[in-house]
Scaffold this active site. Sequence first.
Site, PDB file in Angstrom:
ATOM      1  N   ARG A 189       0.832  -1.212   0.000  1.00  0.00           N
ATOM      2  CA  ARG A 189       0.000   0.000   0.000  1.00  0.00           C
ATOM      3  C   ARG A 189       0.866   1.261   0.000  1.00  0.00           C
ATOM      4  O   ARG A 189       0.532   2.262  -0.661  1.00  0.00           O
ATOM      5  CB  ARG A 189      -0.930  -0.019   1.217  1.00  0.00           C
ATOM      6  CG  ARG A 189      -1.902   1.145   1.291  1.00  0.00           C
ATOM      7  CD  ARG A 189      -2.991   0.899   2.338  1.00  0.00           C
ATOM      8  NE  ARG A 189      -3.735   2.117   2.637  1.00  0.00           N
ATOM      9  CZ  ARG A 189      -3.692   2.776   3.787  1.00  0.00           C
ATOM     10  NH1 ARG A 189      -2.931   2.337   4.776  1.00  0.00           N
ATOM     11  NH2 ARG A 189      -4.404   3.868   3.969  1.00  0.00           N
ATOM     12  N   HIS A 231       0.449   4.094  -2.823  1.00  0.00           N
ATOM     13  CA  HIS A 231       0.040   5.458  -2.509  1.00  0.00           C
ATOM     14  C   HIS A 231       1.140   6.475  -2.796  1.00  0.00           C
ATOM     15  O   HIS A 231       0.848   7.636  -3.108  1.00  0.00           O
ATOM     16  CB  HIS A 231      -0.406   5.550  -1.052  1.00  0.00           C
ATOM     17  CG  HIS A 231      -1.767   4.976  -0.820  1.00  0.00           C
ATOM     18  ND1 HIS A 231      -2.669   5.526   0.070  1.00  0.00           N
ATOM     19  CD2 HIS A 231      -2.390   3.899  -1.360  1.00  0.00           C
ATOM     20  CE1 HIS A 231      -3.790   4.814   0.063  1.00  0.00           C
ATOM     21  NE2 HIS A 231      -3.625   3.816  -0.792  1.00  0.00           N
ATOM     22  N   HIS A 272      -6.295  -5.262  -3.559  1.00  0.00           N
ATOM     23  CA  HIS A 272      -7.122  -5.543  -2.383  1.00  0.00           C
ATOM     24  C   HIS A 272      -7.151  -7.027  -2.043  1.00  0.00           C
ATOM     25  O   HIS A 272      -7.786  -7.419  -1.057  1.00  0.00           O
ATOM     26  CB  HIS A 272      -8.546  -5.024  -2.601  1.00  0.00           C
ATOM     27  CG  HIS A 272      -8.668  -3.543  -2.420  1.00  0.00           C
ATOM     28  ND1 HIS A 272      -9.799  -2.829  -2.761  1.00  0.00           N
ATOM     29  CD2 HIS A 272      -7.783  -2.630  -1.936  1.00  0.00           C
ATOM     30  CE1 HIS A 272      -9.603  -1.542  -2.483  1.00  0.00           C
ATOM     31  NE2 HIS A 272      -8.385  -1.404  -1.996  1.00  0.00           N
ATOM     32  N   TRP A 317     -10.693  -8.117   2.704  1.00  0.00           N
ATOM     33  CA  TRP A 317     -11.460  -8.312   1.476  1.00  0.00           C
ATOM     34  C   TRP A 317     -11.663  -9.798   1.151  1.00  0.00           C
ATOM     35  O   TRP A 317     -12.601 -10.150   0.448  1.00  0.00           O
ATOM     36  CB  TRP A 317     -10.754  -7.647   0.302  1.00  0.00           C
ATOM     37  CG  TRP A 317     -10.883  -6.163   0.271  1.00  0.00           C
ATOM     38  CD1 TRP A 317     -11.823  -5.436  -0.405  1.00  0.00           C
ATOM     39  CD2 TRP A 317     -10.044  -5.199   0.917  1.00  0.00           C
ATOM     40  NE1 TRP A 317     -11.634  -4.091  -0.218  1.00  0.00           N
ATOM     41  CE2 TRP A 317     -10.541  -3.907   0.594  1.00  0.00           C
ATOM     42  CE3 TRP A 317      -8.913  -5.284   1.733  1.00  0.00           C
ATOM     43  CZ2 TRP A 317      -9.959  -2.734   1.052  1.00  0.00           C
ATOM     44  CZ3 TRP A 317      -8.327  -4.121   2.194  1.00  0.00           C
ATOM     45  CH2 TRP A 317      -8.846  -2.861   1.864  1.00  0.00           C
TER      46      TRP A 317
END
Length: 367
Positions: free
Chosen positions: A124, A128, A251, A267
């Site tokens: 992540r 990002h 995800h 998820w």
Amino acid sequence: MSLFRRTASRAAQASPARAHYVRGCRQGKLTVTPCAKHAARRGFATTPSSASAAYSRWAFLLGAGLAVSGAATFLYTKQETPTSLEAVHAPSQEDYQKVYNEVARLLAEMDEYDDGSYGPVVLRLSWHASGTYDKNTGTGGSNGATMRFAPESNHGANLGLVNARDFLEPVKKMFPWISYSDLWTLAGVTAVQELGGPTVPWRPGRHDADSKACTPDGRLPNAAKGPSHLRDIFYRMGFDDREIVALSGAHALGRAHTDRTGYEGPWDFSPTVFTNEFFRLLVEEDWLQREWEGPLQYTDKTTKTLMMLPTDMALVEDAGFRPHVERYAKDSDVFFQEFADAYVKLLELGVPFKGDGSERWVFERSD
């Protein structure tokens, strides 16, 4: 036991829906590609990397030579500029493999984070740090690693990523010649590969910037919004609908936290193993609005232990996105290849590389 196999086992045992997960595996619904099977067979070296000793010898010689001119202190304290140890060291692919190996070792040994792995939050971080790129202004992207500074570090979408940045700090100290920009993206590649995902080619060449280069808030996806928002965010970076869906497959790893995003839950049933389950569940499971005090999110009808965000549901509700979701749900190999291609593109947005990309390197997974 390898990190891939160990985390898959832990995920199954720790989940309240263990029986459902195991049943899915037995029925062949949890697709594991040859790449993932390969990862499951591989173990991990638990001894520290030899790079530290090698670097110490190199650093001593470098420091001795530069001390005469008074430049050593500058190189060690001005790492925010392109004039860094990386430029002096001219590292090779072997040097970057040592960085990869150290990140992989820490991923295997430091298992106290969510579900037993820092891998998802490291992925992540790389996502990002790269997803702020704006093709119209040429700003943002992984080049600069500006999430080290406020206000970007405090943007809502980046809450919790301090855990990934702190996790990688010992690696930066061991290999001070690597820029944060290259470290974060290479660590993301490491996380994908070590958690059973596809092979992701990578190349160095990113340089760190200072806080003046921080991007404005709002450049990353807002989980509460729908298809038009997703297209606005990703088209700004230069992606098409297929690539939007492929990158959403990240995800497959990790979970949401109420103290960061307001959302809660994983998820899928194996949040530390990279698979195509995210897409299979989107297509095959019935998703209901969760009844709780938090923001709108969805839960699976079968076990009520999983979650989907409004942006996730947009992938199956939108006519342009859904065909790609269905392709990935049916064929893990196709998803792996198209995710890898889109992820390489994401990590390189806005980076002033030299060459045409043919010099990208593939790193060996841990032994």
